[in-house]
Design an enzyme around this catalytic site. Structure first.
Site, PDB file in Angstrom:
ATOM      1  N   GLY A  19       0.775  -1.235   0.000  1.00 28.98           N
ATOM      2  CA  GLY A  19       0.000   0.000   0.000  1.00 28.98           C
ATOM      3  C   GLY A  19       0.806   1.283   0.000  1.00 28.98           C
ATOM      4  O   GLY A  19       0.324   2.308   0.483  1.00 28.98           O
ATOM      5  N   ASN A  21       1.562   3.127  -2.644  1.00 27.54           N
ATOM      6  CA  ASN A  21       0.846   4.083  -3.513  1.00 27.54           C
ATOM      7  C   ASN A  21      -0.425   4.583  -2.843  1.00 27.54           C
ATOM      8  O   ASN A  21      -0.779   5.756  -2.954  1.00 27.54           O
ATOM      9  CB  ASN A  21       0.508   3.437  -4.862  1.00 27.54           C
ATOM     10  N   ASN A 114      -5.848   3.003 -12.564  1.00 27.54           N
ATOM     11  CA  ASN A 114      -4.864   2.033 -12.078  1.00 27.54           C
ATOM     12  C   ASN A 114      -3.477   2.592 -12.321  1.00 27.54           C
ATOM     13  O   ASN A 114      -3.262   3.354 -13.262  1.00 27.54           O
ATOM     14  CB  ASN A 114      -5.012   0.707 -12.828  1.00 27.54           C
ATOM     15  N   HIS A 116       0.480   1.279 -12.992  1.00 25.96           N
ATOM     16  CA  HIS A 116       1.204   0.075 -13.412  1.00 25.96           C
ATOM     17  C   HIS A 116       2.688   0.433 -13.560  1.00 25.96           C
ATOM     18  O   HIS A 116       3.012   1.488 -14.124  1.00 25.96           O
ATOM     19  CB  HIS A 116       0.633  -0.416 -14.756  1.00 25.96           C
ATOM     20  N   SER A 148       2.803   4.030 -15.484  1.00 26.48           N
ATOM     21  CA  SER A 148       1.655   4.543 -16.237  1.00 26.48           C
ATOM     22  C   SER A 148       0.433   4.580 -15.330  1.00 26.48           C
ATOM     23  O   SER A 148       0.204   3.642 -14.563  1.00 26.48           O
ATOM     24  CB  SER A 148       1.305   3.604 -17.405  1.00 26.48           C
ATOM     25  N   ASP A 157      -4.717  -4.033 -17.369  1.00 25.45           N
ATOM     26  CA  ASP A 157      -3.737  -3.029 -17.819  1.00 25.45           C
ATOM     27  C   ASP A 157      -3.994  -2.539 -19.238  1.00 25.45           C
ATOM     28  O   ASP A 157      -3.058  -2.293 -20.007  1.00 25.45           O
ATOM     29  CB  ASP A 157      -2.300  -3.620 -17.750  1.00 25.45           C
ATOM     30  N   GLU A 186       6.089   6.638  -9.122  1.00 28.46           N
ATOM     31  CA  GLU A 186       4.658   6.329  -8.981  1.00 28.46           C
ATOM     32  C   GLU A 186       4.040   7.195  -7.883  1.00 28.46           C
ATOM     33  O   GLU A 186       2.928   7.713  -8.027  1.00 28.46           O
ATOM     34  CB  GLU A 186       4.460   4.856  -8.624  1.00 28.46           C
TER      35      GLU A 186
HETATM   36  C1  GRF Z   1       3.145  -0.761  -7.715  1.00 22.81           C
HETATM   37  O1  GRF Z   1       4.348  -0.962  -8.399  1.00 22.81           O
HETATM   38  C2  GRF Z   1       2.017  -0.518  -8.688  1.00 22.81           C
HETATM   39  O2  GRF Z   1       2.430   0.103  -9.867  1.00 22.81           O
HETATM   40  C3  GRF Z   1       1.536  -1.899  -9.007  1.00 22.81           C
HETATM   41  O3  GRF Z   1       1.675  -2.618  -7.817  1.00 22.81           O
HETATM   42  C4  GRF Z   1       2.680  -2.027  -7.003  1.00 22.81           C
HETATM   43  C5  GRF Z   1       2.035  -1.750  -5.690  1.00 22.81           C
HETATM   44  O4  GRF Z   1       2.938  -1.299  -4.733  1.00 22.81           O
HETATM   45  N1  GRF Z   1       0.219  -1.892  -9.547  1.00 22.81           N
HETATM   46  P1  GRF Z   1       2.367  -0.690  -3.385  1.00 22.81           P
HETATM   47  O5  GRF Z   1       1.458  -1.732  -2.744  1.00 22.81           O
HETATM   48  O6  GRF Z   1       1.629   0.546  -3.734  1.00 22.81           O
HETATM   49  O7  GRF Z   1       3.591  -0.424  -2.548  1.00 22.81           O
END
Ligand code: GRF
Length: 229
Positions: A19, A21, A114, A116, A148, A157, A186
């Site tokens: 988590g 992000n 989303n 990615h 992205s 995706d 990200e």
């Molecule tokens: C990130 O690299 C995101 O792009 C992908 O899954 C990963 C999640 O990482 N979809 P986190 O749980 O946010 O640390």
């Protein structure tokens, strides 16, 4: 839908893992960087995911809806009920490893984002997650990768890309090193895109039918301008 005079969209974040992000989005909201968004709910399909205590430490409501051992139809129906009950407007997937059910995609079409860890459309699709993505990039000998943010449709995706950030591949790079540098990007990109996305939802609601993007299908998509962030 939010109060038309001062619209703020209620956002649910879907997670399966650590988590980071999710936390970047929550922190951005706490700092006032998401003026049109309220992080109203975190939905997690894995009871042991680190994202759950992380969200709770910020005082965000969490719903753990376990996918393991549940029939997919029931699992997806429970999620949809939670979204409707909490009057969610926008969904952000953040390391969510399940496919979003078709009823949810249909109801929230154009309002599911989303992130990615690659430059889509390359290195996306079923099985392309976590280190598998970075291993594939390194194996191909690519000189750059990145991340992205895209709209979610019925395929993994696959929906229109809203914004990307590029990250150079370094000599002797490892999947872990590349992943770490991409993750830093990200954490900056996702809040920026969500802020802009919500602004453009407001604009689309105020001026329906204007500024429609060629690749989108509903009025709620319509205001988004691509951004090479
Ligand atoms: C990130 O690299 C995101 O792009 C992908 O899954 C990963 C999640 O990482 N979809 P986190 O749980 O946010 O640390």
């Amino acid at each position: 839908m939010p109060d038309p005079a001062s619209p703020r969209f209620r956002v649910a974040i879907f997670v399966s893992g650590g988590g980071s992000n999710m936390e970047a989005l929550i922190r951005a909201a706490e700092k006032g960087g998401l003026p049109r968004a309220e992080i109203a709910l975190v939905i997690c399909n894995r009871p042991d995911a680190g994202a759950v205590p992380r969200a709770q430490s910020h005082g965000i409501e969490t719903a753990v809806i376990a996918s393991k051992g549940a029939a997919d139809q029931d699992f997806q129906a429970s999620i949809l009920s939670a979204l409707i009950e909490r009057r969610i407007d926008v969904i952000c997937l953040a390391g969510y490893l399940k496919k979003v059910g078709s009823d949810i995609v249909q109801r929230y079409r154009g309002r599911i984002l989303n992130i990615h860890p690659a430059l889509l459309p390359r290195y996306g699709g079923a099985g392309m997650y976590g280190r598998f993505v970075h291993e594939a990039v390194l194996k191909a000998g690519d000189k750059e990768s990145g991340c992205s943010v895209h709209l979610v449709d019925d395929e993994f995706d696959h929906g229109p890309v809203l914004a990307q950030r590029r990250v150079p591949v370094l000599t002797g790079d490892t999947p872990e090193g590349l992943a770490k540098r991409i993750l830093e990007q990200e954490h900056q990109l996702y809040p920026q895109v969500l802020a802009q996305f919500c602004e453009q939802l407001v604009a689309a609601q105020r001026h329906p039918g204007e500024g429609r993007g060629p690749e989108t299908s509903t009025p709620l998509d319509s205001g988004f301008r691509r951004n090479d962030g």
